[in-house]
Write a protein that holds these residues in place. Sequence first.
Motif, PDB file in Angstrom:
ATOM      1  N   GLU A   1       0.832  -1.193   0.000  1.00 29.73           N
ATOM      2  CA  GLU A   1       0.000   0.000   0.000  1.00 29.73           C
ATOM      3  C   GLU A   1       0.873   1.251   0.000  1.00 29.73           C
ATOM      4  OE1 GLU A   1      -3.829   1.095   2.461  1.00 29.73           O
ATOM      5  OE2 GLU A   1      -2.041   1.406   3.680  1.00 29.73           O
ATOM      6  N   ALA A   2       0.561   2.176  -0.887  1.00 34.56           N
ATOM      7  CA  ALA A   2       1.229   3.475  -0.881  1.00 34.56           C
ATOM      8  C   ALA A   2       0.463   4.372   0.082  1.00 34.56           C
ATOM      9  CB  ALA A   2       1.239   4.084  -2.276  1.00 34.56           C
ATOM     10  N   HIS A   3       1.192   5.158   0.835  1.00 36.82           N
ATOM     11  CA  HIS A   3       0.589   6.047   1.825  1.00 36.82           C
ATOM     12  C   HIS A   3       0.984   7.477   1.474  1.00 36.82           C
ATOM     13  CE1 HIS A   3       0.291   7.292   6.326  1.00 36.82           C
ATOM     14  NE2 HIS A   3      -0.683   7.776   5.603  1.00 36.82           N
ATOM     15  N   VAL A   4       0.010   8.278   1.066  1.00 42.72           N
ATOM     16  CA  VAL A   4       0.253   9.638   0.612  1.00 42.72           C
ATOM     17  C   VAL A   4      -0.310  10.631   1.626  1.00 42.72           C
ATOM     18  CG1 VAL A   4      -0.213  11.331  -1.218  1.00 42.72           C
ATOM     19  CG2 VAL A   4       0.166   8.923  -1.809  1.00 42.72           C
ATOM     20  N   LEU A   5       0.518  11.598   1.994  1.00 38.84           N
ATOM     21  CA  LEU A   5       0.044  12.716   2.812  1.00 38.84           C
ATOM     22  C   LEU A   5      -0.194  13.882   1.875  1.00 38.84           C
ATOM     23  CD1 LEU A   5      -0.626  14.185   5.434  1.00 38.84           C
ATOM     24  CD2 LEU A   5       1.826  14.686   5.680  1.00 38.84           C
ATOM     25  N   LEU A   6      -1.443  14.289   1.739  1.00 34.35           N
ATOM     26  CA  LEU A   6      -1.839  15.414   0.901  1.00 34.35           C
ATOM     27  C   LEU A   6      -2.058  16.619   1.807  1.00 34.35           C
ATOM     28  CD1 LEU A   6      -2.840  16.777  -1.706  1.00 34.35           C
ATOM     29  CD2 LEU A   6      -5.072  15.684  -1.298  1.00 34.35           C
ATOM     30  N   ILE A   7      -1.283  17.678   1.571  1.00 32.77           N
ATOM     31  CA  ILE A   7      -1.394  18.896   2.377  1.00 32.77           C
ATOM     32  C   ILE A   7      -1.981  19.965   1.468  1.00 32.77           C
ATOM     33  CG2 ILE A   7      -0.187  20.541   3.857  1.00 32.77           C
ATOM     34  CD1 ILE A   7       2.107  18.388   3.983  1.00 32.77           C
ATOM     35  N   GLU A   8      -3.282  20.182   1.604  1.00 28.14           N
ATOM     36  CA  GLU A   8      -4.044  21.045   0.694  1.00 28.14           C
ATOM     37  C   GLU A   8      -5.194  21.680   1.456  1.00 28.14           C
ATOM     38  OE1 GLU A   8      -5.460  23.220  -1.798  1.00 28.14           O
ATOM     39  OE2 GLU A   8      -4.052  21.951  -2.889  1.00 28.14           O
ATOM     40  N   ASP A   9      -5.297  23.005   1.407  1.00 28.61           N
ATOM     41  CA  ASP A   9      -6.345  23.686   2.161  1.00 28.61           C
ATOM     42  C   ASP A   9      -7.638  23.896   1.380  1.00 28.61           C
ATOM     43  OD1 ASP A   9      -4.925  25.593   0.587  1.00 28.61           O
ATOM     44  OD2 ASP A   9      -5.748  27.208   1.810  1.00 28.61           O
TER      45      ASP A   9
ATOM     46  N   CYS B   1      -5.368  13.493   4.273  1.00 27.63           N
ATOM     47  CA  CYS B   1      -5.400  14.894   3.870  1.00 27.63           C
ATOM     48  C   CYS B   1      -5.477  15.799   5.091  1.00 27.63           C
ATOM     49  CB  CYS B   1      -6.587  15.149   2.951  1.00 27.63           C
ATOM     50  SG  CYS B   1      -6.586  16.808   2.250  1.00 27.63           S
ATOM     51  N   VAL B   2      -4.615  16.817   5.101  1.00 26.47           N
ATOM     52  CA  VAL B   2      -4.665  17.852   6.126  1.00 26.47           C
ATOM     53  C   VAL B   2      -4.643  19.206   5.422  1.00 26.47           C
ATOM     54  CG1 VAL B   2      -3.577  16.435   7.919  1.00 26.47           C
ATOM     55  CG2 VAL B   2      -2.155  17.868   6.453  1.00 26.47           C
ATOM     56  N   SER B   3      -5.157  20.228   6.092  1.00 25.27           N
ATOM     57  CA  SER B   3      -5.281  21.529   5.439  1.00 25.27           C
ATOM     58  C   SER B   3      -4.339  22.596   5.986  1.00 25.27           C
ATOM     59  CB  SER B   3      -6.730  22.028   5.550  1.00 25.27           C
ATOM     60  OG  SER B   3      -7.084  22.168   6.914  1.00 25.27           O
ATOM     61  N   ARG B   4      -3.558  22.253   6.990  1.00 25.91           N
ATOM     62  CA  ARG B   4      -2.646  23.231   7.602  1.00 25.91           C
ATOM     63  C   ARG B   4      -1.262  22.601   7.767  1.00 25.91           C
ATOM     64  NH1 ARG B   4      -5.428  27.392   9.694  1.00 25.91           N
ATOM     65  NH2 ARG B   4      -3.792  27.974  11.150  1.00 25.91           N
ATOM     66  N   LEU B   5      -0.235  23.430   7.714  1.00 28.55           N
ATOM     67  CA  LEU B   5       1.118  22.943   7.930  1.00 28.55           C
ATOM     68  C   LEU B   5       1.267  22.363   9.327  1.00 28.55           C
ATOM     69  CD1 LEU B   5       4.027  22.543   6.980  1.00 28.55           C
ATOM     70  CD2 LEU B   5       4.518  24.837   7.851  1.00 28.55           C
ATOM     71  N   SER B   6       0.698  23.004  10.313  1.00 29.38           N
ATOM     72  CA  SER B   6       0.816  22.511  11.688  1.00 29.38           C
ATOM     73  C   SER B   6       0.245  21.098  11.814  1.00 29.38           C
ATOM     74  CB  SER B   6       0.125  23.461  12.667  1.00 29.38           C
ATOM     75  OG  SER B   6      -1.244  23.635  12.318  1.00 29.38           O
ATOM     76  N   ASP B   7      -0.862  20.816  11.134  1.00 30.54           N
ATOM     77  CA  ASP B   7      -1.445  19.475  11.152  1.00 30.54           C
ATOM     78  C   ASP B   7      -0.534  18.474  10.440  1.00 30.54           C
ATOM     79  OD1 ASP B   7      -3.653  20.494  12.501  1.00 30.54           O
ATOM     80  OD2 ASP B   7      -4.821  20.761  10.657  1.00 30.54           O
ATOM     81  N   ALA B   8       0.083  18.913   9.351  1.00 28.11           N
ATOM     82  CA  ALA B   8       1.005  18.038   8.614  1.00 28.11           C
ATOM     83  C   ALA B   8       2.217  17.687   9.467  1.00 28.11           C
ATOM     84  CB  ALA B   8       1.452  18.722   7.324  1.00 28.11           C
ATOM     85  N   LEU B   9       2.763  18.665  10.163  1.00 27.16           N
ATOM     86  CA  LEU B   9       3.931  18.416  11.009  1.00 27.16           C
ATOM     87  C   LEU B   9       3.585  17.467  12.154  1.00 27.16           C
ATOM     88  CD1 LEU B   9       5.504  21.984  11.059  1.00 27.16           C
ATOM     89  CD2 LEU B   9       6.166  20.022   9.640  1.00 27.16           C
ATOM     90  N   ALA B  10       2.393  17.628  12.715  1.00 26.35           N
ATOM     91  CA  ALA B  10       1.943  16.712  13.778  1.00 26.35           C
ATOM     92  C   ALA B  10       1.773  15.295  13.221  1.00 26.35           C
ATOM     93  CB  ALA B  10       0.628  17.212  14.380  1.00 26.35           C
ATOM     94  N   PHE B  11       1.232  15.187  12.025  1.00 23.55           N
ATOM     95  CA  PHE B  11       1.076  13.882  11.377  1.00 23.55           C
ATOM     96  C   PHE B  11       2.437  13.236  11.146  1.00 23.55           C
ATOM     97  CE2 PHE B  11       0.950  11.129   7.722  1.00 23.55           C
ATOM     98  CZ  PHE B  11      -0.181  10.363   7.932  1.00 23.55           C
TER      99      PHE B  11
END
Length: 115
Positions: free
Chosen positions: A5-13, A36-46
């Motif tokens: 499985e490929a796991h993609v983190l999409l950072i898009e608001d 999918c996350v919409s904020r940089l802070s959420d991406a960094l936490a992920f």
Amino acid sequence: MEPPEAHVLLIEDNSGDADLVRLRLVEGRPQVRVECVSRLSDALAFLAKETPSLVLLDLNLPDSRGADTFRKIREMAPDVPVVILSGQEDEGLAVKALHQGVQDYLVKGDMSSKQ
């Protein structure tokens, strides 16, 4: 034997853009998991908890803009490939990002499942 499985983190608001990208990613490839996350802070936490196979990154987010957005992602996940998704074609920014380690620079309006 099934491919992993490929796991993609999409950072898009923009939720509409996020839905379109997610749809393109999973078309004919059910083994792709898209977070999918919409904020940089959420991406960094992920990224502090999980390491995706790939990061798709919009540079202009509610809490970060431009090249700083990419640099913060690279600091947190230096070994994860990053592809920038942009709403505008900016050749200068694309070249700069590629020199800083981005794998590719895609313009959102030009994306199709054939690329």
